[in-house]
Design a protein around this motif. Sequence first.
Motif, PDB file in Angstrom:
ATOM      1  N   ASN A 146       0.804  -1.218   0.000  1.00 46.61           N
ATOM      2  CA  ASN A 146       0.000   0.000   0.000  1.00 46.61           C
ATOM      3  C   ASN A 146       0.841   1.274   0.000  1.00 46.61           C
ATOM      4  O   ASN A 146       0.312   2.367   0.183  1.00 46.61           O
ATOM      5  N   ALA A 147       2.128   1.147  -0.214  1.00 42.21           N
ATOM      6  CA  ALA A 147       3.034   2.289  -0.074  1.00 42.21           C
ATOM      7  C   ALA A 147       2.936   3.256  -1.248  1.00 42.21           C
ATOM      8  O   ALA A 147       2.279   3.003  -2.259  1.00 42.21           O
ATOM      9  N   TYR A 236     -15.227   0.221   3.912  1.00 47.30           N
ATOM     10  CA  TYR A 236     -14.339   0.259   5.071  1.00 47.30           C
ATOM     11  C   TYR A 236     -12.917  -0.191   4.710  1.00 47.30           C
ATOM     12  O   TYR A 236     -12.316  -1.030   5.367  1.00 47.30           O
ATOM     13  N   ALA A 237     -12.406   0.333   3.623  1.00 44.39           N
ATOM     14  CA  ALA A 237     -11.036   0.038   3.201  1.00 44.39           C
ATOM     15  C   ALA A 237     -10.424   1.304   2.621  1.00 44.39           C
ATOM     16  O   ALA A 237     -11.115   2.107   1.997  1.00 44.39           O
ATOM     17  N   PHE A 238      -9.140   1.479   2.856  1.00 44.58           N
ATOM     18  CA  PHE A 238      -8.444   2.638   2.319  1.00 44.58           C
ATOM     19  C   PHE A 238      -8.082   2.396   0.858  1.00 44.58           C
ATOM     20  O   PHE A 238      -7.981   1.257   0.401  1.00 44.58           O
ATOM     21  N   ALA A 239      -7.898   3.482   0.141  1.00 45.64           N
ATOM     22  CA  ALA A 239      -7.680   3.387  -1.304  1.00 45.64           C
ATOM     23  C   ALA A 239      -6.323   2.784  -1.629  1.00 45.64           C
ATOM     24  O   ALA A 239      -5.309   3.148  -1.029  1.00 45.64           O
ATOM     25  N   LEU A 240      -6.314   1.867  -2.593  1.00 42.37           N
ATOM     26  CA  LEU A 240      -5.067   1.513  -3.261  1.00 42.37           C
ATOM     27  C   LEU A 240      -4.700   2.661  -4.200  1.00 42.37           C
ATOM     28  O   LEU A 240      -3.565   3.134  -4.213  1.00 42.37           O
ATOM     29  N   VAL A 241      -5.687   3.107  -4.957  1.00 49.36           N
ATOM     30  CA  VAL A 241      -5.576   4.279  -5.825  1.00 49.36           C
ATOM     31  C   VAL A 241      -6.952   4.932  -5.868  1.00 49.36           C
ATOM     32  O   VAL A 241      -7.968   4.237  -5.907  1.00 49.36           O
ATOM     33  N   GLN A 304       6.637  -4.341  -3.622  1.00 45.22           N
ATOM     34  CA  GLN A 304       5.378  -5.077  -3.720  1.00 45.22           C
ATOM     35  C   GLN A 304       4.232  -4.278  -4.339  1.00 45.22           C
ATOM     36  O   GLN A 304       3.097  -4.759  -4.357  1.00 45.22           O
ATOM     37  N   ASN A 305       4.491  -3.061  -4.825  1.00 47.26           N
ATOM     38  CA  ASN A 305       3.343  -2.259  -5.271  1.00 47.26           C
ATOM     39  C   ASN A 305       3.478  -1.719  -6.691  1.00 47.26           C
ATOM     40  O   ASN A 305       2.837  -0.712  -7.022  1.00 47.26           O
ATOM     41  N   ALA A 306       4.238  -2.394  -7.524  1.00 49.45           N
ATOM     42  CA  ALA A 306       4.344  -1.937  -8.915  1.00 49.45           C
ATOM     43  C   ALA A 306       2.983  -1.953  -9.610  1.00 49.45           C
ATOM     44  O   ALA A 306       2.742  -1.162 -10.541  1.00 49.45           O
ATOM     45  N   PHE A 307       2.074  -2.810  -9.154  1.00 47.23           N
ATOM     46  CA  PHE A 307       0.734  -2.879  -9.753  1.00 47.23           C
ATOM     47  C   PHE A 307      -0.012  -1.555  -9.647  1.00 47.23           C
ATOM     48  O   PHE A 307      -0.911  -1.267 -10.438  1.00 47.23           O
ATOM     49  N   LYS A 308       0.366  -0.732  -8.660  1.00 45.25           N
ATOM     50  CA  LYS A 308      -0.334   0.543  -8.464  1.00 45.25           C
ATOM     51  C   LYS A 308      -0.172   1.486  -9.663  1.00 45.25           C
ATOM     52  O   LYS A 308      -1.059   2.307  -9.927  1.00 45.25           O
TER      53      LYS A 308
END
Length: 330
Positions: A146-147, A236-241, A304-308
Motif C-alpha cells: 500500500n506504499a 471500510y477500506a483505504f484506497a489503493l488508488v 510489492q506495489n508496482a501494480f499501483k
Amino acid sequence: MKDFAYVSAPDVATAVRAITEPGAKFLGGGTNLVDLMRQNVERPDTVVDITRLPLDRVEELPDGRIRIGAMMRNSALAAHRLIRTRYPMLAQALLAGASGQLRNMATVGGNVLQRTRCPYFVDLAARCNKREPGSGCDAIGGFNRNAAIFGASESCVATHPSDMCVALAALDATIELESVRGVRRLPLVGFHALPGDAPQHETAIAADELITAIELPDLPVAARSRYRKVRDRASYAFALVSVAAALEVRDGVVTEARLALGGVASRPWRAHAAERALMGAPATEESFRRAADAELAGAVAQSQNAFKIELARRAVTATLRQLHLPGGAA
C-alpha cells in the motif's frame, strides 16, 4: 493508554489558548486520535475537546465561495445540497470513506489531519521514522503493497489515507487556521508534506493552530466531477488508488481539467502533468491514456506495489471516460 488532563473548550479563543500548553492535542470526532492513544502512538498530556465549537455550518459567501466549518461532520457535509450539486466529487469522496458510523463522528478538520494507516506506524515493535525519527523504516523492504509511488524517500514510503482531501486538492481548497497569533489561510495543495528526511513533519500546521474552516472556490467545472476509489473490498477500506476529476469539453476538445490522486503519496497528489496534457487535447480515450502516462512517468514502485502504477493509469482513464461519456463503460 497514558493518563491525560481534559479541557472542554466553549469557544475558539479558549481552544487556541489551551493548545499552547505543552503536550496538548485537539479532540474533534476522535476517530483517529482516540485509536492512536489506545495504541500508545499518540500520548498527549492534555486533550482539548473542541466538539462544542460553533464551526459546523456550510455557508455560501457573497463571491460564490463555499465556507465549510471544521467541525462539520463528514456525513452531514456529503448530504449538503450545495456540496452535492456544485462539488459532486467531494460528496462522493466523503461517502467512500470509512463506515456510516465513522462518517457520523468524523469532522472535516480531523479528516485533513488524520495520520497514515501504514501498519508499521501503529506497531510499536517496528521501526518507523514518522513515529520515532531516526529509527528507520521497516516498510522499505517489508510489507509495502500500500506504499507510495510518488514523493517517497529513504526515510518513509507511507501514504495519506484521506479520500476527502483528494477531492479538496482537485478543487483548490483553502484551509483556514487560527491561533493566539491570529488567522492565516493556506492552500490545501502543499499543506501536507512529502517525507524527505523528516517524515514526522506531516503538515504545514503549527503546534498552536486550530483548523477552523475549509473554503472552496466558485468553480463551475466542479459541477461535472467524479471521485473513483479502487480498494480491496467494497467498504471500510483505504484506497489503493483513487481519482478525483473534473472535466469540461467543448466541441470535442478539453477546455478545463482538474485531477488529483489518492493512495499514491504522503499527501493528496495533484496531477499537474496530466492536467497539462489534457488541456486543448481531443476528449478521446487515447488522450486520456496519454494524460495518465504523463503523470505516471514519475512514479517509482516499491518491492510489492508496482501494480499501483498500472492501476492508477486505468483508474484515471476510466474516470475521465465516464465524465466525458457518463453512459459509457467504466
